[in-house]
Design a protein around this motif. Sequence first.
Motif, PDB file in Angstrom:
ATOM      1  N   ALA A 141      -5.030   0.995   7.049  1.00 60.77           N
ATOM      2  CA  ALA A 141      -4.514   1.883   6.125  1.00 60.77           C
ATOM      3  C   ALA A 141      -3.657   3.058   6.680  1.00 60.77           C
ATOM      4  N   LYS A 192      -4.241   6.735  12.816  1.00 60.33           N
ATOM      5  CA  LYS A 192      -5.670   6.590  12.366  1.00 60.33           C
ATOM      6  C   LYS A 192      -6.620   7.486  13.413  1.00 60.33           C
ATOM      7  N   TYR A 216     -17.291   5.209   1.030  1.00 59.54           N
ATOM      8  CA  TYR A 216     -16.085   4.517   0.921  1.00 59.54           C
ATOM      9  C   TYR A 216     -15.176   4.977   2.205  1.00 59.54           C
ATOM     10  N   THR A 272     -11.616   3.667   4.473  1.00 61.47           N
ATOM     11  CA  THR A 272     -10.116   2.966   4.602  1.00 61.47           C
ATOM     12  C   THR A 272     -10.283   1.886   5.626  1.00 61.47           C
ATOM     13  N   CYS A 280      -6.185   9.444  -3.774  1.00 63.35           N
ATOM     14  CA  CYS A 280      -6.453   7.926  -3.699  1.00 63.35           C
ATOM     15  C   CYS A 280      -8.223   8.027  -3.863  1.00 63.35           C
ATOM     16  N   PHE A 281      -8.975   8.568  -2.928  1.00 62.99           N
ATOM     17  CA  PHE A 281     -10.470   8.672  -3.176  1.00 62.99           C
ATOM     18  C   PHE A 281     -10.986   9.316  -4.266  1.00 62.99           C
ATOM     19  N   ASN A 294      -7.072  -3.731  -1.431  1.00 58.14           N
ATOM     20  CA  ASN A 294      -7.589  -3.626   0.203  1.00 58.14           C
ATOM     21  C   ASN A 294      -7.450  -2.396   0.514  1.00 58.14           C
ATOM     22  N   LEU A 295      -7.108  -1.315  -0.151  1.00 55.20           N
ATOM     23  CA  LEU A 295      -6.946   0.106   0.324  1.00 55.20           C
ATOM     24  C   LEU A 295      -8.192   0.609   0.687  1.00 55.20           C
ATOM     25  N   ILE A 296      -9.170   0.637  -0.112  1.00 55.95           N
ATOM     26  CA  ILE A 296     -10.493   1.411   0.094  1.00 55.95           C
ATOM     27  C   ILE A 296     -11.419   0.312  -0.249  1.00 55.95           C
ATOM     28  N   THR A 297     -12.582   0.421   0.959  1.00 54.27           N
ATOM     29  CA  THR A 297     -13.528  -0.403   0.966  1.00 54.27           C
ATOM     30  C   THR A 297     -14.835   0.430   0.887  1.00 54.27           C
ATOM     31  N   THR A 332     -10.718   7.091  -7.229  1.00 55.74           N
ATOM     32  CA  THR A 332     -11.923   5.995  -6.956  1.00 55.74           C
ATOM     33  C   THR A 332     -12.985   6.298  -7.366  1.00 55.74           C
ATOM     34  N   VAL A 345       0.806  -1.321  -0.093  1.00 55.36           N
ATOM     35  CA  VAL A 345      -0.014   0.111   0.055  1.00 55.36           C
ATOM     36  C   VAL A 345       0.821   1.275  -0.054  1.00 55.36           C
TER      37      VAL A 345
END
Length: 298
Positions: A94, A253, A88, A90, A101-102, A71-74, A105, A10
């Motif tokens: 992450a 985080k 969306y 992380t 990144c977002f 598997n970075l953004i779900t 996406t 990542v």
Amino acid sequence: MRSPDAYLPVETYLHIQDSAAQYVNDPYFGLHMGEFAQPGSWSILGYLMMNCKTLGEAFEKSGRYQRIIGNLITGRAELSLGKVRLVYFTPPHAPPMSRHCFESTFSSSVRLVRTLSGLPLNPLEVAFIYPEPASRTEYERIFNCPVCFGQRENAMTLDMRMGNLPVRMANPALLEHFEHYAQNFIAQMEQNDATTQAVTKIILARLDDESLSIKKVAREMTVSVRTLQKRLEAEGVVFSDLLRDIRQRLAKKYLRENYSVEQITYLLGFSEPSVFRKSFKKWFGVTPREYRDWATCG
């Protein structure tokens, strides 16, 4: 570059993306990156979606097999009267990331919806947690809908009727073939890191335990410590490194999300705030306060 389907760490991916944006001096690099997305850009997942009967089915398959492309953004879907809101986020592991990144996406998702349907479809609303940028022009051009910043979640709201629209090149036989491939792909991924996943789940559930150890985890998994060590070793993982990595990522985080040092101390299983502060300074070279100030400014 010689293995386009290989997975990148990542951190490496984010570094490449941010460096590319800096190199071309494009503050909207993520948005522009998404504009070039085609089904093939999403590997087998994109081809699977391209052969679904409707956009709704394509989105359902996307959620089911998302792990294939990373598997970075779900995400999760929230249904309301006539609308579906796609949120969306992380996962806990992450690292911090820029807005690219977002935005890539979101932009690539909208591009794919238009490509699959052959229609100039737009979201009803797009929301980002980031502060408002210097200009809204590119956001409004790409999404062609209201765009909100400084929101609680990164989300895209769609008209629920969009899910009934047909995918223009749907092929049931190819869909069956690609889905079978995707199922085998996911199964192999889960088999390759099954022990690490199981240990990670236990760590996350027991992280507030100050005395959490491989012995306790092994007992919960009903295996010996030596067996657990060997299984992790086969997946290239050391328990102490995994535990430290999870604590480090969650510490950053939680600081970005404005948890207090006292709260983080409890959540991560440290005996007292001073111990957490000392560990954080050792890990990252800055104090929790300094990191929070930096992350907020970033």
